[in-house]
Scaffold this motif. Structure first.
Motif, short mmCIF file in Angstrom:
data_model
loop_
_atom_site.label_atom_id
_atom_site.label_comp_id
_atom_site.label_asym_id
_atom_site.label_seq_id
_atom_site.Cartn_x
_atom_site.Cartn_y
_atom_site.Cartn_z
N UNK A 141 0.83 -1.21 0.00
CA UNK A 141 0.00 0.00 0.00
C UNK A 141 0.86 1.25 0.00
N UNK A 142 1.97 1.21 0.72
CA UNK A 142 2.86 2.37 0.83
C UNK A 142 3.46 2.72 -0.53
N UNK A 143 3.65 1.73 -1.36
CA UNK A 143 4.25 2.01 -2.68
C UNK A 143 3.34 2.90 -3.52
N UNK A 144 2.02 2.80 -3.33
CA UNK A 144 1.11 3.73 -4.02
C UNK A 144 1.30 5.15 -3.49
N UNK A 145 1.43 5.27 -2.17
CA UNK A 145 1.62 6.59 -1.57
C UNK A 145 2.86 7.28 -2.13
N UNK B 290 -0.60 15.35 2.60
CA UNK B 290 -1.74 14.53 2.98
C UNK B 290 -1.47 13.03 2.95
N UNK B 291 -0.31 12.61 3.42
CA UNK B 291 0.03 11.18 3.40
C UNK B 291 -0.89 10.40 4.33
N UNK B 292 -1.08 10.89 5.55
CA UNK B 292 -1.99 10.22 6.48
C UNK B 292 -3.43 10.60 6.20
N UNK B 293 -3.65 11.90 6.01
CA UNK B 293 -5.00 12.44 5.80
C UNK B 293 -5.14 12.92 4.37
N UNK B 294 -5.61 12.10 3.46
CA UNK B 294 -6.14 10.79 3.70
C UNK B 294 -5.53 9.81 2.71
N UNK B 295 -4.23 10.09 2.40
CA UNK B 295 -3.54 9.18 1.49
C UNK B 295 -3.50 7.76 2.01
N UNK B 296 -3.39 7.59 3.32
CA UNK B 296 -3.36 6.25 3.90
C UNK B 296 -4.65 5.50 3.60
N UNK B 297 -5.78 6.19 3.72
CA UNK B 297 -7.06 5.56 3.41
C UNK B 297 -7.16 5.20 1.94
N UNK B 298 -6.70 6.09 1.06
CA UNK B 298 -6.76 5.85 -0.39
C UNK B 298 -5.87 4.67 -0.77
N UNK B 299 -4.63 4.67 -0.27
CA UNK B 299 -3.71 3.59 -0.63
C UNK B 299 -4.18 2.26 -0.07
N UNK B 300 -4.81 2.28 1.12
CA UNK B 300 -5.36 1.05 1.69
C UNK B 300 -6.48 0.50 0.80
N UNK B 301 -7.27 1.40 0.23
CA UNK B 301 -8.33 0.95 -0.69
C UNK B 301 -7.72 0.31 -1.93
N UNK C 53 4.77 8.83 8.33
CA UNK C 53 3.63 7.92 8.47
C UNK C 53 4.04 6.61 9.12
N UNK C 54 3.24 6.16 10.07
CA UNK C 54 3.45 4.85 10.67
C UNK C 54 2.85 3.77 9.77
N UNK C 55 3.68 2.87 9.31
CA UNK C 55 3.16 1.78 8.47
C UNK C 55 2.26 0.84 9.28
N UNK C 56 2.48 0.78 10.59
CA UNK C 56 1.61 -0.04 11.42
C UNK C 56 0.18 0.49 11.40
N UNK C 57 0.03 1.81 11.41
CA UNK C 57 -1.30 2.40 11.32
C UNK C 57 -1.93 2.11 9.97
N UNK C 58 -1.14 2.19 8.92
CA UNK C 58 -1.62 1.85 7.58
C UNK C 58 -2.04 0.39 7.53
N UNK C 59 -1.27 -0.48 8.15
CA UNK C 59 -1.61 -1.90 8.20
C UNK C 59 -2.94 -2.12 8.92
N UNK C 60 -3.16 -1.38 10.01
CA UNK C 60 -4.41 -1.52 10.77
C UNK C 60 -5.60 -1.10 9.92
N UNK C 61 -5.47 0.03 9.22
CA UNK C 61 -6.50 0.46 8.27
C UNK C 61 -6.85 -0.68 7.31
N UNK C 62 -5.81 -1.24 6.72
CA UNK C 62 -6.01 -2.25 5.69
C UNK C 62 -6.58 -3.55 6.21
N UNK C 63 -6.15 -3.96 7.41
CA UNK C 63 -6.69 -5.20 7.98
C UNK C 63 -8.18 -5.06 8.25
#
Length: 773
Positions: free
Chosen positions: A62-66, A149-160, A294-304
């Motif tokens: 997911x981070x590679x999209x970001x 906007x990596x966390x807000x809300x790139x993390x949500x977009x990349x998780x999708x 950005x915490x990748x752990x937070x991104x992982x939690x979003x995605x899980x």
């Protein structure tokens, strides 16, 4: 000749002291151990590497999209926004879905102003094999002007994107999955508003899963649901691998002014769950919301959450009828307790009955009396008031001393949490002193029952008015009352009595500790006074220990707690005083305001003047409010006069001006002269506005009467077009006066380089003028 103590007396004294110290250490160990266990729920899952199975969610993937799209600010209307839009459309096409762009004018009344702009939502659908209703995954792809906007809300977009990739590797789900990447969320949920008003997919949606961020790290927790959430919450708990959710936080969130896209979807009658991570508030909406932070752990939690919930709800019938509301909260790590809201009143009634039985039990054993309990109630009220004042006073003193570091104190989770610990220790010291004094005239049992009466009152009130948060008071009180009944039959000041008190306070620490922490994380230590009231409530369950345990002397425990609290407080304050650093940045913003009518201009700093903003604010700095020279905004700032630059306010062209009967319709064309991104228009005179049409779209006004105290204000994102058409109908006999201004996401001159220890919300310039009949 003086009487000297015997050796037996000395030995007994030392044995009692040793016993008290051991009890004190045991109690502290129980409490600290419980706090540690309670906070395990706030741990994010480990990052799954890109080498993992293709059907798994990987934060690395997911981070590679970001890394491709969240590299620069991309607010609505900007050129970078268009690049990001095209990139996301291309990725979705490569993943095998057929995205479309919903381009339309969107208007939204935020409650304070009307926001508008031309949005471009990205919409796609993965067809199910036998869909009952669709699951919709939502995140917004626009950023604020000041950060990427990596966390807000790139993390949500990349998780999708990563979730879509994983779904395409699996067997097809029964239910459809809709992907919605909204636009213009930062400008007033414009994309979400346009989607619910105009897109045909709205009729197909059974569940919305919205993903957000208010920081750059920490666990992603489910902080909001739609009403009648019972079935959805039960299924969420079953499906989510590491759920974090508290219905009390949801109740608190409903009382706050914050909104997300889910606010719009709920208003349209859709069911939904809202997720966000919120630690690292200092990075929110700033330049430091970047890839490195950005915490990748937070991104992982979003995605899980995302992948597991889509797979789970993808095979369920989403047309199931509503099933009431659920109470829900974590208790041990990701283990959650849920029960129907219909049980709130029965649990309250059971607790009231147990309270009455406990009082009768203590009264019959001559441990307490009515007057004694009422005296204990008054002492507890004094404890609450004192704790409130301690939190309020300490925070005011600290913010006065560290005036230039206030922003960092409130938004840096390291400092905020440390102050929370320090304040809590000082409150416990105060409670120990208070109850030791009170115990001279009031029995400890009466003090305890008086304190628990406050808990009972809070339980009754929340059960009726804040039912989703009633568990915070119900379960600690139930266990506390059981513990008091055991105390009535125990020897006073014994090992057993102290350990029973500590043991039966465990549920309170398990439940309230994460709640207090999450509140501090979400709203910062600016609510120190309210947080200390909650700490005092937890402390009330330890009254038998706080009032009678003598560690060498009766004042030793309060002295130890006070010394520890002051040590932590002073150390933290000294640490803050040595900041900012590149690891702990401070916000440093500069804006330029110019009034074309008066030919006056100002440099404005929204925070204390620092090494960077002092390049602009050099002489005669005034601490005041922007409304003194720019009526549209109400910011508390530091400002000083500035040079005039060759900037022009927007051009206002009257296209038509017609009177029909008692109504007058004026059509304006507003155009920026300096490639500004936003245009503002605010009424100055009293107006009765019948209709307001922006770029051909009519805004349904909640009210029609506007005054100088409560004006009409709208802002429109003009983007690269640079103009907006405004058509307004007013009473024919009214005089017309407006303020027109534009906002550019830059300043006319750069004076010096911002040091790396400073971040920024972005630098802006405003140019205004008035127009009259």
């Amino acid at each position: 000749m003086a009487h000297l103590p015997s050796s037996n007396t000395t030995q007994t004294f030392h044995e009692n002291t040793k016993r008290s110290v051991l009890i004190f250490i045991s109690v502290i160990a129980i409490i600290l151990g419980t706090i540690f266990v309670s906070l395990l729920q706030l741990k994010s899952p480990k990052v799954v590497p890109s080498s993992a199975a293709t059907t798994a969610f990987s934060a690395d993937r997911a981070f590679s999209y970001l890394e491709d799209f969240a590299v620069a600010p991309h607010p609505l209307g900007s050129k970078e926004h268009d690049r990001v839009r095209d990139y996301l459309v291309g990725v979705l096409e490569e993943l095998g879905v057929n995205p479309e762009i919903q381009k339309t004018t969107s208007l939204h009344d935020t409650g304070s102003w009307i926001a508008g702009g031309t949005i471009e939502n990205i919409v796609a659908k993965i067809e199910g094999t036998n869909s009952s209703k669709a699951i919709m995954l939502v995140a917004h792809y626009d950023s604020v002007p000041g950060g990427p906007g990596v966390s807000d809300d790139g993390a949500g977009v990349s998780a999708i994107l990563e979730t879509v990739r994983a779904l395409k590797e699996m067997k097809s789900l029964e239910n459809d999955v809709i992907i919605l990447l909204t636009d213009g969320e930062e400008n007033g949920m414009l994309g979400a508003k346009a989607f619910v008003e105009e897109h045909p997919f709205v009729e197909d949606i059974g569940l919305v899963l919205n993903f957000e961020a208010r920081g750059n790290e920490g666990p992603s927790f489910m902080f909001e649901t739609s009403d009648q959430n019972g079935w959805f919450v039960k299924e969420f708990v079953e499906a989510a691998p590491t759920p974090v959710a508290h219905s009390f936080i949801y109740n608190l969130y409903k009382l706050m002014p914050n909104d997300t896209d889910l606010t719009v979807f709920k208003a349209a009658g859709l069911n939904g769950l809202n997720f966000a991570f919120g630690e690292g508030l200092g990075h929110y909406h700033t330049t430091s919301d970047n890839l490195q932070e950005l915490s990748k752990e937070s991104l992982q939690h979003h995605g899980e959450y995302m992948l597991s919930l889509v797979r789970h709800f993808g095979k369920l019938d989403l047309t199931k009828p509503s099933d009431g509301n659920q109470i829900f909260f974590n208790i041990f790590g990701s283990k959650m307790i849920t029960y129907s809201e219909q049980l709130v009143i029965p649990i309250m009634v059971l607790t009231v009955i147990l309270f009455v039985i406990t009082f009768i039990h203590g009264y019959r054993r001559k441990k307490l009396s009515v007057l004694g309990m009422l005296a204990g109630l008054l002492v507890m009220i004094g404890g609450i008031i004192g704790s409130f004042l301690i939190g309020l006073s300490l925070w005011k003193i600290l913010t006065a001393i560290l005036h230039e570091k206030v922003w960092m104190m409130g938004t840096d989770i390291t400092f905020g949490t440390t102050y929370l610990i320090a304040f809590s220790l000082i409150v416990f010291a105060f409670l120990s002193f208070l109850y030791t004094m009170a115990n001279k005239k009031i029995k400890v049992e009466s003090l305890t029952m008086g304190a628990l009466l406050i808990w009972l009152i809070l339980l009754v009130v929340t059960s009726f008015l804040l039912s989703a948060g009633s568990y915070v008071f119900a379960w600690p009180l139930l266990f506390g009352l059981i513990g008091v009944n055991i105390l009535f039959r125990s020897e006073e000041n014994s090992w057993k009595s102290y350990l029973v008190t500590a043991g039966f306070s465990v549920p309170a620490f398990l439940i309230l500790t994460p709640v207090i922490y999450l509140i501090q994380m979400l709203v910062t230590m600016n609510l120190a006074s309210a947080l200390m009231v909650m700490v005092s409530l937890v402390g009330a369950l330890l009254i038998p220990i706080l009032s009678t345990l003598k560690v060498k002397t009766k004042w030793m425990m309060s002295s130890i707690l006070l010394a520890a609290g002051l040590l932590v407080l002073v150390t933290n304050t000294l640490n803050i005083n040595n900041k900012p650093t590149t690891e702990h940045q401070k916000a440093s913003d500069i804006s330029y305001f110019m009034d074309e009518d008066t030919n006056k201009a100002y440099w404005v700093a929204r925070h204390a003047v620092d090494d960077y903003t002092s390049n602009y604010l050099q002489e005669n700095v005034i601490e005041g409010n922007t409304s003194e020279f720019f009526p549209i905004l109400n910011w508390d700032v530091n400002y000083s006069e500035a040079d005039l630059y060759d900037l022009k306010a927007p051009t206002v062209t009257v296209i038509s001006d017609e009177v029909q009967g008692d109504k007058r319709t004026i059509e304006y064309q507003l155009k920026t002269n300096r490639q500004a991104e936003e245009i503002f228009m605010q009424s100055l005179s009293k107006m009765n506005i019948s209709t307001l049409i922006l770029n051909g779209k009519e805004m349904k006004l909640d009210k029609n009467e506007f005054t100088t105290q409560q004006p009409l204000l709208f802002t429109y994102i003009v983007g690269q077009s640079g103009e907006v058409n405004v058509k307004v109908t007013v009473d024919a006999n009214e005089s017309i006066e407006w303020i027109v201004a534009d906002l550019a996401y830059n300043i006319p001159e750069i004076k010096g380089e911002r040091p790396p220890e400073y971040s920024t919300y972005g630098e802006n310039s405003f140019v205004m003028k008035k127009i009259r009949d």
